[in-house]
Structure formats: structure tokens, C-alpha cells
Design a protein around this motif. Structure first.
Motif, PDB file in Angstrom:
ATOM      1  N   ASN A 177      31.516  46.074  35.369  1.00 35.10           N
ATOM      2  CA  ASN A 177      32.598  44.328  35.138  1.00 35.10           C
ATOM      3  C   ASN A 177      33.467  45.186  36.224  1.00 35.10           C
ATOM      4  O   ASN A 177      33.872  43.787  36.620  1.00 35.10           O
ATOM      5  CB  ASN A 177      32.857  43.777  33.846  1.00 35.10           C
ATOM      6  CG  ASN A 177      31.781  43.656  33.318  1.00 35.10           C
ATOM      7  OD1 ASN A 177      30.855  42.589  33.120  1.00 35.10           O
ATOM      8  ND2 ASN A 177      31.837  44.078  31.713  1.00 35.10           N
ATOM      9  N   ALA A 193      34.107  42.932  40.830  1.00 31.02           N
ATOM     10  CA  ALA A 193      35.991  42.229  40.788  1.00 31.02           C
ATOM     11  C   ALA A 193      35.839  42.106  42.202  1.00 31.02           C
ATOM     12  O   ALA A 193      36.682  41.672  42.743  1.00 31.02           O
ATOM     13  CB  ALA A 193      36.516  41.876  39.757  1.00 31.02           C
ATOM     14  N   ALA A 202      34.540  42.009  45.026  1.00 28.82           N
ATOM     15  CA  ALA A 202      34.546  40.061  45.738  1.00 28.82           C
ATOM     16  C   ALA A 202      35.886  39.960  46.563  1.00 28.82           C
ATOM     17  O   ALA A 202      36.136  39.068  46.919  1.00 28.82           O
ATOM     18  CB  ALA A 202      34.346  39.445  44.259  1.00 28.82           C
ATOM     19  N   GLN A 205      34.390  35.453  49.119  1.00 28.26           N
ATOM     20  CA  GLN A 205      35.315  34.515  48.699  1.00 28.26           C
ATOM     21  C   GLN A 205      34.524  32.876  49.205  1.00 28.26           C
ATOM     22  O   GLN A 205      34.983  32.141  47.730  1.00 28.26           O
ATOM     23  CB  GLN A 205      36.285  34.449  48.764  1.00 28.26           C
ATOM     24  CG  GLN A 205      36.711  35.901  47.920  1.00 28.26           C
ATOM     25  CD  GLN A 205      37.589  36.685  48.922  1.00 28.26           C
ATOM     26  OE1 GLN A 205      38.785  35.564  49.448  1.00 28.26           O
ATOM     27  NE2 GLN A 205      38.101  37.526  48.568  1.00 28.26           N
ATOM     28  N   TRP A 213      32.878  30.959  45.661  1.00 28.37           N
ATOM     29  CA  TRP A 213      33.866  30.370  44.833  1.00 28.37           C
ATOM     30  C   TRP A 213      34.539  29.253  44.982  1.00 28.37           C
ATOM     31  O   TRP A 213      35.324  28.678  44.361  1.00 28.37           O
ATOM     32  CB  TRP A 213      35.296  31.772  44.951  1.00 28.37           C
ATOM     33  CG  TRP A 213      35.442  32.435  44.662  1.00 28.37           C
ATOM     34  CD1 TRP A 213      34.101  33.631  43.707  1.00 28.37           C
ATOM     35  CD2 TRP A 213      36.307  33.450  44.716  1.00 28.37           C
ATOM     36  NE1 TRP A 213      34.738  35.059  43.628  1.00 28.37           N
ATOM     37  CE2 TRP A 213      35.811  34.500  43.797  1.00 28.37           C
ATOM     38  CE3 TRP A 213      37.584  33.740  45.768  1.00 28.37           C
ATOM     39  CZ2 TRP A 213      36.774  36.231  44.014  1.00 28.37           C
ATOM     40  CZ3 TRP A 213      38.328  35.255  45.472  1.00 28.37           C
ATOM     41  CH2 TRP A 213      37.350  36.096  44.483  1.00 28.37           C
ATOM     42  N   GLU A 217      31.090  31.929  39.439  1.00 28.68           N
ATOM     43  CA  GLU A 217      32.344  33.114  39.564  1.00 28.68           C
ATOM     44  C   GLU A 217      33.309  32.275  40.005  1.00 28.68           C
ATOM     45  O   GLU A 217      32.485  31.253  41.575  1.00 28.68           O
ATOM     46  CB  GLU A 217      31.405  33.942  39.711  1.00 28.68           C
ATOM     47  CG  GLU A 217      32.437  35.253  40.394  1.00 28.68           C
ATOM     48  CD  GLU A 217      32.242  36.116  41.495  1.00 28.68           C
ATOM     49  OE1 GLU A 217      32.507  36.578  42.053  1.00 28.68           O
ATOM     50  OE2 GLU A 217      30.706  37.202  40.812  1.00 28.68           O
ATOM     51  N   ASN A 218      34.712  32.102  39.862  1.00 25.06           N
ATOM     52  CA  ASN A 218      35.302  31.675  40.723  1.00 25.06           C
ATOM     53  C   ASN A 218      36.590  32.585  40.342  1.00 25.06           C
ATOM     54  O   ASN A 218      36.170  33.611  39.651  1.00 25.06           O
ATOM     55  CB  ASN A 218      35.465  30.454  40.613  1.00 25.06           C
ATOM     56  CG  ASN A 218      35.505  30.375  39.012  1.00 25.06           C
ATOM     57  OD1 ASN A 218      36.562  31.159  38.373  1.00 25.06           O
ATOM     58  ND2 ASN A 218      35.740  28.879  38.260  1.00 25.06           N
ATOM     59  N   HIS A 240      37.465  33.676  37.126  1.00 28.67           N
ATOM     60  CA  HIS A 240      36.719  35.306  36.712  1.00 28.67           C
ATOM     61  C   HIS A 240      37.346  35.989  37.243  1.00 28.67           C
ATOM     62  O   HIS A 240      37.911  37.113  35.794  1.00 28.67           O
ATOM     63  CB  HIS A 240      35.212  34.840  36.741  1.00 28.67           C
ATOM     64  CG  HIS A 240      34.034  35.817  36.660  1.00 28.67           C
ATOM     65  ND1 HIS A 240      33.828  35.614  35.567  1.00 28.67           N
ATOM     66  CD2 HIS A 240      33.411  36.470  37.547  1.00 28.67           C
ATOM     67  CE1 HIS A 240      33.057  37.367  35.493  1.00 28.67           C
ATOM     68  NE2 HIS A 240      32.921  37.545  36.489  1.00 28.67           N
ATOM     69  N   ILE A 241      37.147  35.949  38.089  1.00 26.05           N
ATOM     70  CA  ILE A 241      38.521  37.487  38.403  1.00 26.05           C
ATOM     71  C   ILE A 241      39.090  38.086  37.663  1.00 26.05           C
ATOM     72  O   ILE A 241      39.318  38.531  37.523  1.00 26.05           O
ATOM     73  CB  ILE A 241      38.481  37.203  39.469  1.00 26.05           C
ATOM     74  CG1 ILE A 241      37.017  37.022  40.897  1.00 26.05           C
ATOM     75  CG2 ILE A 241      38.931  38.910  40.874  1.00 26.05           C
ATOM     76  CD1 ILE A 241      35.667  38.259  40.950  1.00 26.05           C
ATOM     77  N   THR A 265      38.650  39.461  34.386  1.00 26.06           N
ATOM     78  CA  THR A 265      38.355  40.283  34.681  1.00 26.06           C
ATOM     79  C   THR A 265      39.458  41.565  34.810  1.00 26.06           C
ATOM     80  O   THR A 265      39.501  42.662  34.159  1.00 26.06           O
ATOM     81  CB  THR A 265      37.212  40.590  35.468  1.00 26.06           C
ATOM     82  OG1 THR A 265      36.275  39.294  35.386  1.00 26.06           O
ATOM     83  CG2 THR A 265      36.396  41.730  35.630  1.00 26.06           C
TER      84      THR A 265
END
Length: 136
Positions: free
Chosen positions: A7, A11, A14, A21, A25, A32-33, A36-37, A40
Motif C-alpha cells: 500500500n 502512494a 503517486a 496526479q 486526483w 484515488e485522490n 487517500h494518499i 496511507t
């Protein structure tokens, strides 16, 4: 460790990829945006503000710990410049290029460490050290 890294590494990757991005995003139809990052990196699989305690859990080396700490500081600086807390604001902050640069270095180190670990599993010395079961 693998469960956390599976996971964490995506991240970090990204954060190192500005085209991703913008394409992902900033598209409201994609799950995923940046939120979310953040979850994580700060809540679920690490703590970018205090990553030392994740050494051996989601981070393999002290270098990864230090780079994650630097990434957390860069993200914190971006948070300060994004009062509306939107992905668009974060990507436009003056701190965002630092986020991308540090994430790029961390991604490089993490992937190299994972590949080294994988190679070690396949080296003859590594397999010789694995206990074998005896037939009864």
C-alpha cells in the motif's frame, strides 16, 4: 512487512508522478485522490511525521525512514499553503515540487530495496539457509 509496503509504495510513487496526479486526483470519477494518499502515509501504513517506529514494519532501512520524514515535512508545508484542503490547491502550492522530488527519491530507494530483497530470496546462499523438511 509486505502487507504494509504493498500500500505504501504505490502512494509514494503517486506523489512522485505529476501527470498521474493531474489525470487521476483531479478526476472526480476516480476513487484515488490526495486524501487517500494522506491516509496511507499518515494513518494506515506509516506516520510521515514520525516514521521511525515503522522501521521493520513498512520501511526497510534508516534511509527510507529519513526520506519519509522529509516527505512528511514537505507535505506539511504544502498543507499550510492549501487552506481549502483541495487537491487542486495542493498541486499549486510552492511546496509541491519539493514533495514530488522527495517522493521520487523515496520511491527509487524503496523499489531498489524491494528488488534487493527479492534477489536475496533467489540467491543460492539464501535458499541453502532455508530449513528443509525431512521425510518420515
Amino acid at each position: 512487512m509486505a502487507n504494509f509496503r504493498v500500500n505504501l509504495v504505490p502512494a509514494v510513487l503517486a506523489l512522485a508522478n505529476p501527470p498521474w496526479q493531474r489525470d487521476v486526483w483531479l478526476d472526480p470519477s476516480v476513487f484515488e485522490n490526495l486524501d487517500h494518499i494522506f491516509h496511507t502515509l499518515y494513518d494506515d501504513f506509516c506516520d510521515a511525521d514520525d516514521p521511525q517506529r515503522y522501521l521493520g514494519i513498512s520501511l526497510r532501512t534508516q534511509e527510507e525512514v529519513e526520506l519519509m520524514r522529509q516527505l512528511g515535512a514537505a507535505l506539511d508545508a504544502a498543507m499550510t499553503d492549501a487552506p481549502g484542503d483541495t487537491d487542486e490547491e495542493y498541486l499549486a502550492t510552492s511546496a509541491w515540487p519539493d514533495v514530488v522530488t522527495i517522493a521520487g527519491r523515496l520511491a527509487q530507494v524503496m523499489v531498489a530495496n524491494d528488488l534487493s530483497e527479492l534477489v536475496a530470496l533467489h540467491e543460492p546462499e539464501a535458499s541453502a539457509a532455508v530449513p528443509r523438511f525431512r521425510e518420515a
